[in-house]
Design a protein around this motif. Sequence first.
Motif, PDB file in Angstrom:
ATOM      1  N   ASN A   1      38.435  -7.161   9.940  1.00 27.68           N
ATOM      2  CA  ASN A   1      39.048  -7.265  11.138  1.00 27.68           C
ATOM      3  C   ASN A   1      38.639  -6.354  12.052  1.00 27.68           C
ATOM      4  O   ASN A   1      39.061  -6.075  13.249  1.00 27.68           O
ATOM      5  CB  ASN A   1      40.329  -7.428  11.334  1.00 27.68           C
ATOM      6  N   ASN A  36      41.193  -0.376  10.690  1.00 27.51           N
ATOM      7  CA  ASN A  36      42.582  -1.137  10.345  1.00 27.51           C
ATOM      8  C   ASN A  36      42.474  -1.946   9.128  1.00 27.51           C
ATOM      9  O   ASN A  36      43.336  -1.553   8.239  1.00 27.51           O
ATOM     10  CB  ASN A  36      42.297  -2.235  11.710  1.00 27.51           C
ATOM     11  N   ALA A  37      41.359  -2.842   8.708  1.00 27.31           N
ATOM     12  CA  ALA A  37      41.299  -3.518   7.452  1.00 27.31           C
ATOM     13  C   ALA A  37      40.145  -3.849   7.399  1.00 27.31           C
ATOM     14  O   ALA A  37      39.143  -3.296   7.897  1.00 27.31           O
ATOM     15  CB  ALA A  37      42.464  -4.821   7.330  1.00 27.31           C
ATOM     16  N   PHE A  38      39.752  -4.652   6.325  1.00 32.71           N
ATOM     17  CA  PHE A  38      38.226  -5.053   5.901  1.00 32.71           C
ATOM     18  C   PHE A  38      37.737  -5.916   6.864  1.00 32.71           C
ATOM     19  O   PHE A  38      36.391  -5.841   7.061  1.00 32.71           O
ATOM     20  CB  PHE A  38      38.436  -5.396   4.536  1.00 32.71           C
TER      21      PHE A  38
END
Lengths: 309, 393
Positions: free
Chosen positions: A75, A71-73
Motif C-alpha cells: 500500500n 505502512n505495509a507491503f
Amino acid sequence: MSKVDLKEIAKQEEELTGGHRLCSGCGASIIVRQVMRATEDPVVVGIATGCLEVSTTIYPYTAWKGSFIHNAFENVAATISGAESAFRSLKRQGKLEGDTKFLAIGGDGGTYDIGFQSLSGALERGHDMVYLCYDNGAYMNTGIQRSSATPRNASTSTSPDGEVIPGKQQFKKELTDIVAAHNIPYVAQASPHNFRDLIKKARKAFEVEGPAFLNVLAQCPRGWRHPEGEGLDILRAATDTCFWPLFEVENGEWKLNYIPREKAPITDWLKPQGRFKHLFKDKNKYLIDEIQEHVDQRWETLLHRTGEK
Amino acid sequence: MSNQVALTGNEAIANAMRQINPDVVAAYPITPQTEIVQIFSQFVADGEVDTDFVTVESEHSAMSASVGASASGARAMTATAANGLALMWEILYIAASTRLPIVMPVVNRALSGPINIHCDHSDSMGARDSGWIQLYAENAQEAYDNTIQAFKIGEHEDVKLPVMVNMDGFIISHAVENFNILADEDVQEFIGEYNPEHTLLDAENPITVGPIDLQDYYFEHKRQQSEAVKHAKKVVAEVAEEYNELTGRGFSYFEEYKLDDAEVGIVALGSTTGTAKAAVDNLRDEGIKAGLLKLRLYRPFPAEEITEALSNLKVLAVLDRAETFSDTGGPVFADIRSALYNADSEIEAVNYIYGLGGRDTQVDEIEAVYKDLQDILESGEVEERVQYLGVRE
C-alpha cells in the motif's frame, strides 16, 4: 525539464545516509541516492515493506534525513496518496507553505504483485507523486522467491531449477507498459549504471505535475548470484542485450533512450548470474534461444512504438 | 444552537463529517455505508468542505491513505462496513499502533460468508482487539453525537488513537429519525484546531514513521499503546461530559435503563437496546424488575464501572449480535463474564446470540429472554449458558 548539472548534483547532501544495513553491492541504495539528488525540495518518502525499508529504519535508528513513512507491503502508493492529499488540503487552507515532493518506493514484489492495485489506483487518481520501483526480480527480502518480475528460467527459492522444471516458467510482466497505459504524464525505465539517464528521468518525474513512474533495474548479488562488485556491469549488459531497454513515455510520446550499436547476445546478461547457471547445461540450451527470441520480439515492438523503425 | 432535523443515520453521519470538515477523507462505497460517501462527495462538489476527497480503489487503500494523511498532520476520516472493514484489517492495527487519530464510522453489517448486506456486529467485533476505540449507538442521534466526539477523544495528547464509530446497518443507517443537529460553528468550536506534535510535512523536523521495531523495543511500544487505551477511558468520559454541557445529551460509557432496582437485566449494544427498553417497560408493567445496560464504549472496556452498575442484579443476559465460534458465546459475553469474575460477582450470566445477518429481533423475543432470566432466578439453574435467539433450530 530544468538543466541537470551532475557536478552540482554531486555536491548535494545525501538523503539516505551510510550506516544502513543493506547488503554490500545492493542496487536499491544506489538508485535511491541517484533519484533523490534530482530534486532540491523536501521529499516525503514512503517505502513498501521490503529490503530497503527493513534495512534503513531499524528502530531507534533511521538512515533517512527527511520525512519517511512505512505502512505495509502492498500500500505504499495509497499511503503516499494520503500524504499528498493532506499536503494539498492543508496548503489550500493556508495551513502550509512551500513545495514538497512525494516519493513512493517499492521493490518488484511490492509493485508488480501485491502493490499493483494500490499503484494503479493512485496513478488513475492523478496524485502529484513519483513512484519508484527498484526491480531486482524477486522477493529478495524473504529469501529470493519468484515474483511476476522474475525473468524466465531464473532459479529462485520458489521457482527452483529441478529435474523436470528449469526455473521460472513465465516471462517477466511488462509493468512499465501497463503503467504507461494509465496515460500519466511521465513513465520511464532506467538503470543506475547509466546514472546520467536515471537522474534526468528522476528530474523529469519530480517536475511533472501529476503521477510519474520510474521502473529501475536493481542488481541483487544474493538473489542474482554474482560477486558484489559486478552489479553495474551486469546492468550494463541488461541494456546492451536489450533485456532491459531504457525508454520513457512522456505525455504519451514513447522514446528509446539507448540503442546499442550492436545488440549483444542475451548470454552476456545470463552468463554472469548464478540464477541462470542451469541454462548453460546442454539439455537447456534451447531455453536460451527462447529467451533470445522473446527479447528480440520485445525490442522490435519497442523500436516500432518509439518510431525508430 | 441546535436544530431538530429528520434524517437517516447515514445522512446524520455525513452531516457530522461536513461539520467536522476533515482535511482528508479517503473512502470507498459499500452497502450499507455507501450513502455516507455519496452525500459527503456532494458536500465536496459543492465546496461546503475544505476536504481533499480521495476516491480510492478499495477499502485497503482507504485505510492506507488515511494513515498517510493522518501521519501528515491531517484530520483524516474514512467510513466502511463488513467486508470493507475486513479488507482494511491489516492497516487497522498499523493505524492504531502508529497512534494516528483517524475517525471511521462503521455501518455494521454481517461479514461474509455467505454474503449478506444486513446488520450484525460480526464486522466490528472482529476488530475489537485492533487497538481502535469503539463506540456504539442506539440511534442516529447517538451515532451523530459519537462522530462529533470522536476526534476530540482520539486526538487527546494522552490518547492518540483511532476511533471507530459504530452504527447498525439499515436499522439506523437507512431509517429516518428526528434528532438534534448542532450548529456548524458549535461543532468547530467543540472539536477545536488540530495541531499534532509531529508530522511528515514538517520538513524542518523530519520524522521516520513506521520503522522496523524488533525485540529491543516492540514490547515497550505495545505497552505504551496499552497505556494510551487506559487513558482513553478517562478521556471518553471527559469529552462526554463536555458534550453533555453543550447539548444536554449523552453519557460516558453506558446508559442504565431502570437498572437501579432490577433483579433481571440485559447488557446489549446497538439498535436492539431500543427494542430492549420497550421490553423492559412492558415487563415493569407486569411487575417484573427488569433492567438494561446499554453499552456505548466497548473498547476500551469499562469493566469495573459495568460490574458496579450491574451489582444489584441477580440474573443477567448478555446479547451478542456476533458469534465468536469459540463455543463459549459471543464477544460481549466473554468480556462481561470476565469482568464479573474479577468483581467476585455472584450474578448468574447467560448469553443470547441474536439478529445475525439482519434477522429482526422483536420486543416479545427480548421479553422472552427476561422470562428465561426469571426462570433461572426462581430455579437457580442454568440449562443452557449460550442460546440463539430467533433462529430456526
